[in-house]
Design a protein around this motif. Structure first.
Motif, short mmCIF file in Angstrom:
data_model
loop_
_atom_site.label_atom_id
_atom_site.label_comp_id
_atom_site.label_asym_id
_atom_site.label_seq_id
_atom_site.Cartn_x
_atom_site.Cartn_y
_atom_site.Cartn_z
N SER A 1 0.95 -1.08 0.05
CA SER A 1 0.18 0.01 -0.13
C SER A 1 0.74 1.39 -0.03
O SER A 1 0.49 2.24 -0.69
CB SER A 1 -0.91 -0.22 1.16
OG SER A 1 -1.79 -1.00 1.22
N GLY B 1 1.44 3.84 -3.18
CA GLY B 1 1.09 5.33 -2.79
C GLY B 1 1.99 6.19 -3.16
O GLY B 1 1.81 7.33 -3.58
N PHE C 1 -3.28 3.11 -5.18
CA PHE C 1 -4.15 2.69 -4.33
C PHE C 1 -4.34 1.51 -4.28
O PHE C 1 -5.20 0.82 -5.29
CB PHE C 1 -5.28 3.46 -4.00
CG PHE C 1 -6.15 3.05 -2.96
CD1 PHE C 1 -5.86 3.04 -1.64
CD2 PHE C 1 -7.75 3.06 -3.27
CE1 PHE C 1 -6.61 2.53 -0.69
CE2 PHE C 1 -8.52 2.67 -2.16
CZ PHE C 1 -8.14 2.61 -0.92
N GLN D 1 -4.96 6.91 -6.41
CA GLN D 1 -5.24 7.13 -5.00
C GLN D 1 -6.54 8.29 -4.66
O GLN D 1 -6.43 9.44 -5.42
CB GLN D 1 -3.94 7.91 -4.43
CG GLN D 1 -3.61 7.80 -3.01
CD GLN D 1 -2.41 7.99 -2.51
OE1 GLN D 1 -1.71 8.92 -2.65
NE2 GLN D 1 -1.95 7.20 -1.92
N ARG E 1 -7.93 11.90 1.05
CA ARG E 1 -7.98 11.39 2.33
C ARG E 1 -9.34 11.45 2.76
O ARG E 1 -10.01 12.72 2.68
CB ARG E 1 -6.99 12.39 3.09
CG ARG E 1 -5.45 12.20 2.73
CD ARG E 1 -5.07 10.91 2.96
NE ARG E 1 -4.68 10.39 4.14
CZ ARG E 1 -3.95 10.62 4.93
NH1 ARG E 1 -2.74 11.50 4.68
NH2 ARG E 1 -3.78 10.17 6.27
#
Length: 455
Positions: free
Chosen positions: A118, A122, A127, A215, A218
């Motif tokens: 992971s 990243g 992802f 990705q 957040r």
């Protein structure tokens, strides 16, 4: 034994073989309770495909069973040794062979740790979604063997949806390549999916081609408190029915919340009966959390608190990941179920589990990947108390029976292993069981691969 070791040494470096009984005993079992484990003859730690092939050719020639293992974080006894077997630990095959941002794939060996992969992808803006709670230690090979899931399954799906192709060493030592590197491909039977979740009973995965995604932003997390599990399950149904796609939707009951607080002083609201965590990784997660917060309040939430930043969000997720070790600390031993039911029956399952806990006078904590109906009822008991151990096993079986009664399955992500063999037969039925045994015979006619598991 001498013949076995002599033949293995002929094709393996000395450091790849472990024969010290004190050391080999540590490889005899995974993290499951109530699962029989035998005494291995030898532990082998190969570093190459050719070495795995040599092990399987030797095992076939001498008719020695082979038990493949990853990090042994499993919870069903699928990695447990059988008497006189070769334990084939793949943790030394831990290279990330390729990360391709254009094709959005990674090519890895089976011993790569989930979190390591992971973080590596990243760095390329990519992802790898499957994230079991043990992601800091569990390996990709083990994830493939048990078709594992994780916290983000509600939006991104499980391991099976990210395995595009495999290299597999068969029982007789031949190397089989399945699947593809392309985004699409429907040539022939889908043997790749057949190996995912097969618990090492059909072949030894030595390389995997994994799909990656861009990705996402957040995520931000919202915590909602409820005065009953039924109200929390109502909120879950409202969220899914309204068309929201959270990146995470997790449930912790009061027993789990209190256990986590006791272990780590997390400051979770231990007066709540159920705590729901919802997260979004959309461009505007605040708007999504506001909408979900209103749905939770409509379902009877007594408190809704959105995280202000990613640090608070990570703290809440850390609390969720501590759930299983925290419950184990309650009595010292746990039996961890992973019954999965349709989301619409989640409330019925939780109510039934509470009745079962009262019936057997046991502490049963529940944490759940609530967005996909996958629950982890965790029976806490004292293994030194024979009567309590008996009640723990009986309550565990009743939970599985309840899950099937509600239209669910006996395992959503932990696998069958030793723990649930009898229940697999009940779920599949005689025709399904006959066909699955036939597949096993086709790939492993001598029955050498992970014997005593699944069937």
């Amino acid at each position: 034994m001498d013949d076995l070791l002599a033949r293995l040494r002929a094709g393996l470096p000395g450091e790849a073989l472990i024969t010290d009984p004190d050391v080999t005993a540590s490889y005899a079992h995974d993290m499951a309770s109530f699962c029989e484990a035998g005494t291995p003859a030898v532990v082998v730690l190969p570093r190459s495909v050719e070495q795995v092939q040599h092990v399987m050719r030797t095992a076939t020639a001498l008719r020695v069973p082979v038990v493949p293992q990853g990090a042994r974080t499993g919870l069903s006894g699928a990695a447990n040794a059988s008497d006189g077997c070769i334990v084939l630990s793949l943790v030394k095959m831990d290279r990330i062979l390729e990360i391709n941002p254009v094709d959005r794939i990674a090519v890895v060996e089976p011993g790569v740790v989930n979190a390591t992969l992971s973080r590596a992808v990243g760095e390329h803006g990519l992802f790898y979604p499957p994230d079991p709670s043990s992601w800091e230690t569990c390996t990709i090979g083990g994830n493939i063997g048990t078709a594992s899931g994780g916290l983000c399954c509600v939006k991104y799906g499980v391991t099976a949806e990210y395995v595009l192709g495999l290299d597999v060493v068969l029982a007789d030592g031949r190397l089989l390549t399945t699947g593809r590197r392309t985004a699409k491909g429907v040539a022939g039977y889908d043997l790749t999916r057949l190996f995912v979740g097969s618990e090492g009973s059909l072949g030894i995965v030595v390389r995997a081609v994994l799909a990656l995604r861009p990705q996402p932003p957040r995520q931000l997390v919202l915590a909602a408190e409820f005065n009953s599990a039924a109200a929390a399950c109502d909120a879950i149904c409202r969220i899914m029915e309204s068309g929201h796609t959270p990146s995470l939707l997790e449930l912790m009951d009061r027993t789990t919340v209190r256990a986590v607080n006791t272990m780590a002083n997390m400051g979770l609201p231990d007066t709540t009966e159920a705590l729901l965590l919802a997260a979004f990784d959309t461009p505007d997660p605040g708007a999504d959390l506001t909408a979900v917060g209103l749905l939770c309040e409509a379902a009877g939430a007594t408190g809704v608190v959105p995280a202000e930043d990613t640090a608070e969000s990570e703290l809440l997720l850390h609390a969720r990941r501590l759930a299983l070790p925290a419950l184990e600390a309650v009595k010292g031993t746990t039996m961890i179920d992973d019954v999965c039911v349709p989301r619409s029956r989640l409330g019925d399952l939780l109510e039934g589990i509470e009745r079962i806990g009262e019936k057997y006078a046991l502490t049963i904590g529940v944490c759940a990947h609530a967005g996909d109906g996958n629950t982890h009822p965790t029976v806490c008991f004292d293994a030194a108390d024979p009567d309590e151990s008996r009640r723990a096993r009986e309550s565990f079986d009743e939970i599985m029976a309840l899950g099937l009664e509600l239209g669910g399955t006996i395992t959503g992500e932990h696998g069958v292993g030793v723990l649930k063999k009898d229940w697999l037969a009940r779920e599949l039925g005689p025709v399904g069981l006959e066909l699955q045994r036939g597949i096993k015979r086709t790939f492993d006619p001598l029955g050498l691969l992970n014997p005593g598991k699944l069937f």
